[in-house]
Design an enzyme around this catalytic site. Structure first.
Site, PDB file in Angstrom:
ATOM      1  CB  CYS A  34      94.883 -52.761  20.584  1.00  0.00           C
ATOM      2  SG  CYS A  34      96.054 -53.220  19.280  1.00  0.00           S
ATOM      3  CG  ASP A  41      96.112 -52.346  24.738  1.00  0.00           C
ATOM      4  OD1 ASP A  41      96.140 -53.587  24.776  1.00  0.00           O
ATOM      5  OD2 ASP A  41      96.527 -51.688  23.780  1.00  0.00           O
ATOM      6  CG  LEU A  58      94.191 -35.500  42.859  1.00  0.00           C
ATOM      7  CD1 LEU A  58      94.294 -36.305  44.140  1.00  0.00           C
ATOM      8  CD2 LEU A  58      95.335 -35.821  41.917  1.00  0.00           C
ATOM      9  CG  HIS A  75     101.188 -49.921  24.961  1.00  0.00           C
ATOM     10  ND1 HIS A  75     101.707 -51.189  25.076  1.00  0.00           N
ATOM     11  CD2 HIS A  75      99.838 -50.086  24.892  1.00  0.00           C
ATOM     12  CE1 HIS A  75     100.735 -52.074  25.087  1.00  0.00           C
ATOM     13  NE2 HIS A  75      99.589 -51.433  24.975  1.00  0.00           N
ATOM     14  CD  GLU A  76     105.347 -47.953  22.025  1.00  0.00           C
ATOM     15  OE1 GLU A  76     105.977 -49.022  22.041  1.00  0.00           O
ATOM     16  OE2 GLU A  76     104.168 -47.880  21.588  1.00  0.00           O
TER      17      GLU A  76
END
Length: 117
Positions: A34, A41, A58, A75-76
């Protein structure tokens, strides 16, 4: 020698570039920090894409996502940066990145970013 986080995404040729098909990748152990509190987070990242000429290798995706572990990010922002970086290296026909964040402070957040829809 153990693997290290890396922002370098490896690609390989799509063996079925003549066909439109969907790839879904679910990564349930994504972490970042955060940017306000420095606390971790946790999220599940889901990438869904229709490849064009290239597909993502991968292990490089795993190391790329690991590189966010010590970084403060909203987050965005994380969701949109993952989408931008994958689109830049793969050039997919379509792609969606969905992040589902663990509850923090009583708030459950999901973010979905798409391109080529």
């Amino acid at each position: 020698m153990p693997s290290q986080p890396s922002r370098h995404l490896e690609v390989v040729p799509n063996p079925h570039a003549d066909r439109e098909y969907e790839v879904a990748l679910e990564i349930p152990e994504f972490t970042c920090l955060c940017p306000m509190t420095g606390q971790p987070d946790f999220a599940t990242v889901t990438v869904i894409y229709v490849p064009n000429e290239k597909i993502v290798e991968l292990k490089s995706l795993k190391l790329y996502l690991w590189s966010y572990r010590g970084e403060g990010a909203f987050h965005e922002d994380v969701t949109n940066r993952i989408l931008d970086d994958l689109v830049a290296c793969l050039g997919p026909r379509r792609m969606t990145v969905h992040t589902d964040w663990n509850v923090r402070g009583g708030i459950h957040t999901t973010v979905t970013a798409s391109t080529g829809c």
